[in-house]
Scaffold this active site. Structure first.
Site, PDB file in Angstrom:
ATOM      1  N   GLU A 190      26.797  24.498  87.524  1.00 25.91           N
ATOM      2  CA  GLU A 190      26.712  23.461  86.495  1.00 25.91           C
ATOM      3  C   GLU A 190      26.053  22.228  87.124  1.00 25.91           C
ATOM      4  O   GLU A 190      24.872  22.256  87.438  1.00 25.91           O
ATOM      5  CB  GLU A 190      28.091  23.231  85.860  1.00 25.91           C
ATOM      6  CG  GLU A 190      28.510  24.496  85.090  1.00 25.91           C
ATOM      7  CD  GLU A 190      29.838  24.410  84.367  1.00 25.91           C
ATOM      8  OE1 GLU A 190      30.634  23.487  84.612  1.00 25.91           O
ATOM      9  OE2 GLU A 190      30.087  25.309  83.525  1.00 25.91           O
TER      10      GLU A 190
HETATM   11  C1  HEC Z   1      25.638  24.139  82.613  1.00 23.91           C
HETATM   12  C2  HEC Z   1      26.384  23.969  81.406  1.00 23.91           C
HETATM   13  C3  HEC Z   1      27.524  22.987  81.372  1.00 23.91           C
HETATM   14  C4  HEC Z   1      27.530  21.656  81.768  1.00 23.91           C
HETATM   15  C5  HEC Z   1      26.403  20.878  82.376  1.00 23.91           C
HETATM   16  C6  HEC Z   1      28.846  21.152  81.448  1.00 23.91           C
HETATM   17  N1  HEC Z   1      29.601  22.133  80.874  1.00 23.91           N
HETATM   18 FE1  HEC Z   1      31.419  21.926  80.051  1.00 23.91          FE
HETATM   19  N2  HEC Z   1      31.594  23.883  79.829  1.00 23.91           N
HETATM   20  C7  HEC Z   1      30.594  24.808  80.097  1.00 23.91           C
HETATM   21  C8  HEC Z   1      31.128  26.147  80.055  1.00 23.91           C
HETATM   22  C9  HEC Z   1      30.375  27.438  80.276  1.00 23.91           C
HETATM   23  C10 HEC Z   1      32.502  26.006  79.748  1.00 23.91           C
HETATM   24  C11 HEC Z   1      33.536  27.127  79.633  1.00 23.91           C
HETATM   25  C12 HEC Z   1      33.856  27.625  81.029  1.00 23.91           C
HETATM   26  C13 HEC Z   1      35.144  28.434  81.102  1.00 23.91           C
HETATM   27  O1  HEC Z   1      35.954  28.366  80.170  1.00 23.91           O
HETATM   28  O2  HEC Z   1      35.353  29.110  82.109  1.00 23.91           O
HETATM   29  C14 HEC Z   1      32.747  24.564  79.595  1.00 23.91           C
HETATM   30  C15 HEC Z   1      33.963  23.999  79.213  1.00 23.91           C
HETATM   31  C16 HEC Z   1      34.125  22.658  78.928  1.00 23.91           C
HETATM   32  C17 HEC Z   1      35.286  22.084  78.268  1.00 23.91           C
HETATM   33  C18 HEC Z   1      36.484  22.835  77.753  1.00 23.91           C
HETATM   34  C19 HEC Z   1      36.400  22.991  76.250  1.00 23.91           C
HETATM   35  C20 HEC Z   1      37.373  23.993  75.715  1.00 23.91           C
HETATM   36  O3  HEC Z   1      37.304  24.300  74.530  1.00 23.91           O
HETATM   37  O4  HEC Z   1      38.192  24.517  76.488  1.00 23.91           O
HETATM   38  C21 HEC Z   1      35.070  20.725  78.207  1.00 23.91           C
HETATM   39  C22 HEC Z   1      35.991  19.686  77.602  1.00 23.91           C
HETATM   40  C23 HEC Z   1      33.803  20.473  78.855  1.00 23.91           C
HETATM   41  N3  HEC Z   1      33.260  21.669  79.253  1.00 23.91           N
HETATM   42  C24 HEC Z   1      33.276  19.211  79.077  1.00 23.91           C
HETATM   43  C25 HEC Z   1      32.201  18.997  79.941  1.00 23.91           C
HETATM   44  C26 HEC Z   1      31.856  17.703  80.492  1.00 23.91           C
HETATM   45  C27 HEC Z   1      32.591  16.422  80.240  1.00 23.91           C
HETATM   46  C28 HEC Z   1      30.725  17.890  81.256  1.00 23.91           C
HETATM   47  C29 HEC Z   1      29.992  16.877  82.091  1.00 23.91           C
HETATM   48  C30 HEC Z   1      30.746  16.287  83.180  1.00 23.91           C
HETATM   49  C31 HEC Z   1      30.384  19.296  81.145  1.00 23.91           C
HETATM   50  N4  HEC Z   1      31.324  19.938  80.376  1.00 23.91           N
HETATM   51  C32 HEC Z   1      29.260  19.865  81.707  1.00 23.91           C
HETATM   52  C33 HEC Z   1      29.282  24.501  80.365  1.00 23.91           C
HETATM   53  C34 HEC Z   1      28.853  23.268  80.831  1.00 23.91           C
END
Ligand code: HEC
Ligand code: HEC
Length: 345
Positions: free
Chosen positions: A146
């Site tokens: 990420e």
């Molecule tokens: C490269 C893509 C990517 C980036 C950049 C990213 N995320 Fe995510 N995010 C994901 C993925 C894929 C998941 C699910 C992963 C898992 O559940 O194992 C996730 C899960 C989440 C969740 C959980 C939501 C839920 O329904 O459980 C949140 C809140 C979230 N991200 C916020 C953020 C925030 C704030 C940032 C920046 C600091 C960020 N993400 C950066 C891909 C990304």
């Protein structure tokens, strides 16, 4: 004889019609009014509308700082991505890809869920491994596929070279502590911003008493959604997010989703056999817009996703008309984030 056959088939037709009319939804929608208040009452007992009460009272400056961090590509090692790359607020907090490329363009292993309403979930991630949005926010920053930031100190040192951040962190956290620009505060501020990503949908107006906000078709869908048992796992304010459940109670999920890789879910964290294939039952708010579906984005159509749920989670096959009605209901949950909250200065 011919007449007798005709009579029997007619009787058969009538009795099957009567059976149908016994279900609440036919009573509601054919005889119109008397049960309508009852449907609303049942819905109000099962779900809650979005209200400003759910905001954690965060000062405006903290929300602003969180917003700046959410959109800032300097939070990734090579400057290629921000939170908004995968959780794009112009497209309901998702990127509509099965899995997302990170800072190095490598794809992650799971589908990006929406950040809208995420703070309402009891736990974060598909397997619930973070407790809230504040704790969660630090994790993608340090994830190599990420944001790819090598360490907490690396990011803190980088942001300390940006005077605007130094000033804003001091403004927001200065009264509580001497050390204001810390990794925990980065997560805390991003979480404060995410807690504002909770627009109201037509369904919220309905739950608050405005019967005209749902069409007859959507109300039929709502009734079926409740009667078939979807609410066992998708209820409350977010219509989900409250529990971790096995995906594939009646049938292995991958036989229906055609998933290429079989993900063990919670098992990978706990190594307990009883946790194999357990995933968070996700929120269904904005589900119309957050395709493709499931933890691996293996299913493109919402109708298919609904049918797969009925088969894997409830052990039944729904006819197309019922699926269409559930989908119609689910579309009443669509709501774009408030432009005042997300507009960048
Ligand atoms: C490269 C893509 C990517 C980036 C950049 C990213 N995320 Fe995510 N995010 C994901 C993925 C894929 C998941 C699910 C992963 C898992 O559940 O194992 C996730 C899960 C989440 C969740 C959980 C939501 C839920 O329904 O459980 C949140 C809140 C979230 N991200 C916020 C953020 C925030 C704030 C940032 C920046 C600091 C960020 N993400 C950066 C891909 C990304
Ligand atoms: C026993 C609990 C349970 C029941 C009952 C249940 N679900 Fe689910 N639902 C889940 C879980 C767990 C997931 C996440 C599966 C995954 O992707 O790993 C899910 C995912 C979904 C998704 C995809 C969400 C997304 O963001 O990709 C939809 C749509 C959905 N459910 C709708 C329904 C409908 C409609 C019903 C009733 C026919 C229903 N569910 C019944 C637990 C349940």
């Amino acid at each position: 004889m011919k007449r007798l056959i005709l009579l029997f088939s007619l009787l058969g037709l009538i009795s099957s019609c009567q059976k149908e009319t016994q279900t609440i939804y036919n009573q509601v929608f054919e005889s119109d009014d008397p049960l309508r208040p009852e449907l609303m009452k049942k819905a109000q007992e099962t779900f809650q509308s979005v209200t400003p009460r759910e905001y954690r009272p965060n000062p405006y400056e903290k929300v602003e700082l969180g917003k700046m961090l959410y959109f800032d590509t300097r939070l990734s090692k090579n400057g290629n991505i921000s939170c908004n790359s995968c959780h794009n607020l112009d497209t309901y907090g998702v990127d509509n890809l099965a899995t997302s490329p990170g800072d190095t363009h490598e794809l992650g292993g799971r589908n990006s869920p929406t950040t809208l309403y995420a703070y309402m979930h009891k736990q974060q991630f598909w397997d619930g491994r973070a407790k809230d949005v504040e704790e969660q926010a630090g994790m993608p920053i340090l994830n190599p596929v990420e944001h790819n930031i090598p360490s907490e100190e690396f990011l803190v040192e980088r942001l300390k070279t940006i005077p605007e951040y130094v000033e804003k962190f001091a403004q927001v956290y200065g009264e509580q502590t001497h050390e204001t620009l810390t990794f925990d505060h980065i997560g805390d501020a991003i979480g404060a911003f995410e807690r504002r990503l909770n627009p109201r949908s037509r369904f919220d107006d309905y739950l608050d008493g405005d019967d005209s906000k749902l069409s007859a078709l959507e109300k039929e869908g709502l009734t079926i959604f409740m009667e078939e048992g979807c609410t066992t796992c998708h209820s409350g304010v977010a219509l989900g997010g409250g529990m971790i459940q096995k995906f594939g109670i009646y049938e292995d999920y991958w036989t229906l989703t055609r998933s290429e890789k079989i993900d063990n879910g919670l098992y990978d964290i706990t190594k307990r056999e009883s946790d194999r294939y357990f995933f968070k039952s996700p929120s269904l708010r904005n589900i119309e817009k957050t395709y493709p579906y499931f933890h691996d984005g293996s299913v493109d159509s919402l109708g298919n996703a609904v049918q797969i749920m009925a088969q894997t989670q409830l052990g039944k096959k729904l006819d197309d008309a019922k699926v269409d009605k559930i989908v119609a209901f689910l579309k009443s949950l669509t709501a774009a984030p408030d432009p005042k909250v997300i507009a960048i200065k």
